[in-house]
Design a protein around this motif. Sequence first.
Motif, PDB file in Angstrom:
ATOM      1  N   TYR A  72       0.984  -1.219  -0.105  1.00 21.61           N
ATOM      2  CA  TYR A  72      -0.184  -0.140   0.009  1.00 21.61           C
ATOM      3  C   TYR A  72       0.935   1.267   0.083  1.00 21.61           C
ATOM      4  N   PHE A  73       2.163   1.291   0.445  1.00 26.11           N
ATOM      5  CA  PHE A  73       3.195   2.325   0.369  1.00 26.11           C
ATOM      6  C   PHE A  73       3.759   2.606  -0.572  1.00 26.11           C
ATOM      7  N   GLY A  74       3.912   3.822  -0.986  1.00 25.79           N
ATOM      8  CA  GLY A  74       4.579   4.344  -2.263  1.00 25.79           C
ATOM      9  C   GLY A  74       6.156   4.172  -2.013  1.00 25.79           C
ATOM     10  N   ASP A  75       6.592   4.595  -3.304  1.00 30.26           N
ATOM     11  CA  ASP A  75       8.186   4.312  -3.386  1.00 30.26           C
ATOM     12  C   ASP A  75       8.897   5.616  -2.507  1.00 30.26           C
ATOM     13  N   GLU A  76       8.090   6.631  -1.976  1.00 30.42           N
ATOM     14  CA  GLU A  76       8.732   7.711  -1.461  1.00 30.42           C
ATOM     15  C   GLU A  76       9.204   7.290  -0.160  1.00 30.42           C
ATOM     16  N   VAL A  77       8.486   6.301   0.552  1.00 30.11           N
ATOM     17  CA  VAL A  77       8.950   5.856   1.933  1.00 30.11           C
ATOM     18  C   VAL A  77       9.380   4.306   1.739  1.00 30.11           C
ATOM     19  N   LEU A  78      10.174   3.953   2.819  1.00 32.38           N
ATOM     20  CA  LEU A  78      10.646   2.765   3.022  1.00 32.38           C
ATOM     21  C   LEU A  78      10.422   1.999   4.088  1.00 32.38           C
ATOM     22  N   PRO A  79       9.122   0.987   4.104  1.00 32.05           N
ATOM     23  CA  PRO A  79       8.598   0.428   5.376  1.00 32.05           C
ATOM     24  C   PRO A  79       9.312  -0.356   6.042  1.00 32.05           C
ATOM     25  N   LEU A  80       9.679  -0.449   7.179  1.00 33.34           N
ATOM     26  CA  LEU A  80      10.361  -1.631   7.988  1.00 33.34           C
ATOM     27  C   LEU A  80       9.508  -2.082   8.984  1.00 33.34           C
ATOM     28  N   PHE A  81       9.195  -3.252   8.521  1.00 31.03           N
ATOM     29  CA  PHE A  81       8.034  -4.022   9.596  1.00 31.03           C
ATOM     30  C   PHE A  81       8.881  -4.826  10.535  1.00 31.03           C
ATOM     31  N   GLU A  82       8.705  -4.583  11.809  1.00 27.86           N
ATOM     32  CA  GLU A  82       9.422  -5.218  12.807  1.00 27.86           C
ATOM     33  C   GLU A  82       8.262  -5.879  13.627  1.00 27.86           C
ATOM     34  N   THR A  83       8.766  -6.696  14.847  1.00 22.37           N
ATOM     35  CA  THR A  83       7.863  -7.488  15.631  1.00 22.37           C
ATOM     36  C   THR A  83       8.231  -7.542  16.685  1.00 22.37           C
ATOM     37  N   GLY A  84       7.125  -7.459  17.916  1.00 18.90           N
ATOM     38  CA  GLY A  84       7.468  -7.535  19.416  1.00 18.90           C
ATOM     39  C   GLY A  84       7.449  -8.938  19.872  1.00 18.90           C
ATOM     40  N   ILE A  85       7.325 -10.264  19.159  1.00 18.44           N
ATOM     41  CA  ILE A  85       7.550 -11.318  19.430  1.00 18.44           C
ATOM     42  C   ILE A  85       8.593 -11.710  20.022  1.00 18.44           C
ATOM     43  N   PRO A  86      10.038 -11.119  19.874  1.00 16.34           N
ATOM     44  CA  PRO A  86      11.140 -11.418  20.465  1.00 16.34           C
ATOM     45  C   PRO A  86      11.036 -11.089  21.978  1.00 16.34           C
ATOM     46  N   LEU A  87      10.267 -10.147  22.414  1.00 18.56           N
ATOM     47  CA  LEU A  87       9.949  -9.537  23.610  1.00 18.56           C
ATOM     48  C   LEU A  87       9.373 -10.635  24.415  1.00 18.56           C
ATOM     49  N   LEU A  88       8.082 -11.315  23.619  1.00 18.48           N
ATOM     50  CA  LEU A  88       7.423 -12.241  24.242  1.00 18.48           C
ATOM     51  C   LEU A  88       8.158 -13.753  24.710  1.00 18.48           C
ATOM     52  N   LYS A  89       8.954 -13.966  23.564  1.00 11.79           N
ATOM     53  CA  LYS A  89       9.864 -15.101  23.830  1.00 11.79           C
ATOM     54  C   LYS A  89      10.743 -15.059  24.958  1.00 11.79           C
ATOM     55  N   GLN A  90      11.407 -13.953  25.188  1.00 11.82           N
ATOM     56  CA  GLN A  90      12.285 -13.593  26.200  1.00 11.82           C
ATOM     57  C   GLN A  90      11.448 -13.799  27.655  1.00 11.82           C
ATOM     58  N   ARG A  91      10.292 -13.209  27.569  1.00  8.59           N
ATOM     59  CA  ARG A  91       9.500 -13.300  28.757  1.00  8.59           C
ATOM     60  C   ARG A  91       9.057 -14.811  29.160  1.00  8.59           C
ATOM     61  N   LEU A  92       8.673 -15.343  28.087  1.00  8.98           N
ATOM     62  CA  LEU A  92       8.374 -16.783  28.342  1.00  8.98           C
ATOM     63  C   LEU A  92       9.597 -17.627  28.739  1.00  8.98           C
ATOM     64  N   GLN A  93      10.687 -17.527  28.525  1.00  6.96           N
ATOM     65  CA  GLN A  93      11.668 -18.257  29.258  1.00  6.96           C
ATOM     66  C   GLN A  93      12.153 -18.043  30.573  1.00  6.96           C
ATOM     67  N   GLN A  94      11.530 -16.960  31.127  1.00  6.64           N
ATOM     68  CA  GLN A  94      11.738 -16.586  32.420  1.00  6.64           C
ATOM     69  C   GLN A  94      10.553 -17.073  33.294  1.00  6.64           C
ATOM     70  N   LEU A  95       9.577 -17.740  32.627  1.00  2.52           N
ATOM     71  CA  LEU A  95       8.621 -18.393  33.581  1.00  2.52           C
ATOM     72  C   LEU A  95       8.955 -19.670  34.071  1.00  2.52           C
ATOM     73  N   PRO A  96       8.430 -19.920  35.256  1.00  8.41           N
ATOM     74  CA  PRO A  96       8.746 -21.317  36.026  1.00  8.41           C
ATOM     75  C   PRO A  96       8.521 -22.411  35.218  1.00  8.41           C
ATOM     76  N   ASP A  97       7.381 -22.153  34.697  1.00  9.84           N
ATOM     77  CA  ASP A  97       6.970 -23.415  33.700  1.00  9.84           C
ATOM     78  C   ASP A  97       7.268 -23.263  32.249  1.00  9.84           C
ATOM     79  N   ALA A  98       8.461 -22.503  31.970  1.00 10.19           N
ATOM     80  CA  ALA A  98       8.924 -22.377  30.535  1.00 10.19           C
ATOM     81  C   ALA A  98       8.940 -23.648  29.571  1.00 10.19           C
ATOM     82  N   ASP A  99       9.146 -24.820  30.239  1.00  8.26           N
ATOM     83  CA  ASP A  99       9.155 -26.009  29.549  1.00  8.26           C
ATOM     84  C   ASP A  99       7.898 -26.525  29.228  1.00  8.26           C
TER      85      ASP A  99
END
Length: 358
Positions: free
Chosen positions: A189-216
């Motif tokens: 949907y974006f034109g050539d005048e901008v360069l969209p960079l699509f990031e994700t928050g999923i790495p933050l979730l995965k890091q938090r899941l590893q800290q849970l006592p029942d991570a496994d």
Amino acid sequence: MFQTSKKTQNPFTFCVPLLFSFSQYSSLSSAFSPRHRRMAMVKSPKKHVNLFFSLDSEQLANKVAAHSQNNITLQNINWRSFADGFPNIFINNAEELRGQHVAFLASFSSPAQVFEQLSVIYALPRLFVASFTLVLPFFPTGSFERMEEEGDVATAFTLARMLSNIPISRGGPTSLVIYDIHALQERFYFGDEVLPLFETGIPLLKQRLQQLPDADNVVIAFPDDGAWKRFHKLFDNYSVVVCTKVREGDKRIVRLKEGHVSGHHVVIVDDLVQSGGTLIECQKVLAANGAAKVSAYVTHGVFPNQSWLRFTHKDASEKAFAYFWITDSCPVTVKALANQAPFEVLSLAGSIANSLQI
């Protein structure tokens, strides 16, 4: 040495010995080895960025600056209004921005705020800045990206066109950073005048899941096929279950489509939440199928009309969700549900600071 007859003389075999000896060539090759290239990349200095921000984004902007190791300077804007309500805006230190890298942290939390922020977004690249980056963590019209019948207006395309008209700075097109846009095809949907960079928050979730006592014991659940298509490749090391919506009469019922949840801590993952009805129905289905605990993660906690209240542990459905993780992409929501169980905020600040160095 290295002489050839005129008939067989090759210009490359003639020139290379004149330019380099074998020892010199070996030294030059090692200088461009992968190891040396990596060292050069590590040693390259980080650029200094002047970061402006909307009023709602001030807290997140401070966190971004704190993650930057003094590579980000926060700049101020006077957000004022005329008597008729239209914006009266002043960018401080405008002349000092010439030749500098500039970024703006936006929050389109309501349609009324879009116009005043776009006014600044269009103005900053024109101040002879070296480069301009717009960070829009939540693309608010992303879920309105298609037409189902003639007359529907795809407002995702409208907003993308507005952002595509950001003026080009001295450094070229604007870099546009967006987190977990609702549908990846919206990049077109974006034109050539901008360069969209699509990031994700999923790495933050995965890091938090590893800290849970029942991570496994964690299993990832997707509330529908769309969420599975969007995120399943980011959870290769987890067991996955998928829910689906089926129509029964006039109602759409959530069912468990595939996977096993019995005895597991099941974490529902999606890009955003509005009223939360689908998440609640999904939680009920997972609990009925034997899930030991159910939690949820969404990158964008929109929650219009304080719909987040139905998830708090003070509500009738107390402790239906063990954890509910969101990011700070929607700052108005973050302020509203601070210290409200089961909510935890995973900050995008570090990721945003890194994206400003690209």
